[in-house]
Design an enzyme around this catalytic site. Sequence first.
Site, mmCIF file in Angstrom:
data_model
loop_
_atom_site.group_PDB
_atom_site.id
_atom_site.type_symbol
_atom_site.label_atom_id
_atom_site.label_comp_id
_atom_site.label_asym_id
_atom_site.label_seq_id
_atom_site.Cartn_x
_atom_site.Cartn_y
_atom_site.Cartn_z
ATOM 1 N N GLY A 74 -83.808 38.107 53.711
ATOM 2 C CA GLY A 74 -83.309 37.917 52.353
ATOM 3 C C GLY A 74 -81.800 37.846 52.382
ATOM 4 C CE1 TYR A 154 -81.314 41.067 47.490
ATOM 5 C CE2 TYR A 154 -81.310 42.885 45.929
ATOM 6 C CZ TYR A 154 -81.618 42.379 47.174
ATOM 7 O OH TYR A 154 -82.254 43.174 48.097
ATOM 8 C CE LYS A 158 -85.008 40.995 47.659
ATOM 9 N NZ LYS A 158 -85.713 40.521 48.862
#
Length: 262
Positions: A74, A154, A158
């Site tokens: 990631g 970000y 997720k």
Amino acid sequence: MTGPIVVTGAASGIGLALVQRLRASSIDVIGIDRNECLVPGVPTVRCDLADPASIREATRQLPASIGGLANIAGVAGTAPARIVLAVNVFAPQLLVAELLPRMAAGAAIVNVASVAAQRNTQPPEAIAELAVADGPTDLDAWLHAHPIDGSAAYDTSKRVLVDWTRALAAHLIVRRIRALTVSPGPVETPILADFTASMGAEAMSRSADAVGRHGLPDEIAAVVAFALSPDASWVNGIDIPVEGGLFATRSAPFPALKGLSR
């Protein structure tokens, strides 16, 4: 377990710790990374996870039978939003789509998300729209409708990964293939400085102070390895936070903990 475990981000951090742990148990592993995984006996397929064409080429180099997939790689929120979403959302989705036909009953898919999913500010309908986006054109359209910077992307990436994986698990139950997410808190990896830059040094310090330290890569890898294993055969469709009790420290104190001292 039929076939090797494929691990993205195998050259460093949590991915490397996972490879080392799996190999210590004599489990065959193939790494996918931009860099070479230096663990003996582990071949690396070089891949740019921001590029769908590179991902498809990488999967063509993988064997016909895959025992499991661990999407560890990631990028942090210091990268542009488009790169963050491409690597953290689209790459796991594309790898799953490409490798599922090679998985038999008993295989498992573990996607590493993050406790940062809790910080997402996008509404559920925007998350659902991004979860089903198909390719760069859809991604660009989504970002045009929901302009965000890398740090927010970000958190959103997720959240999407957690929700999408839960839906994937439900879809795969009939095939007896499990899917779940593992969500670390801050971890001492080579990109910790990037997370500090994107999330703020003060926030990172608060997390460390709350639980005593940041996590270690092998502490996350241990949970991922368990989730991939037959020992976790009845663990499916959930998110497993691995954060040293961080969430517990943020909850209201229970009023009746009598006779306890710290």
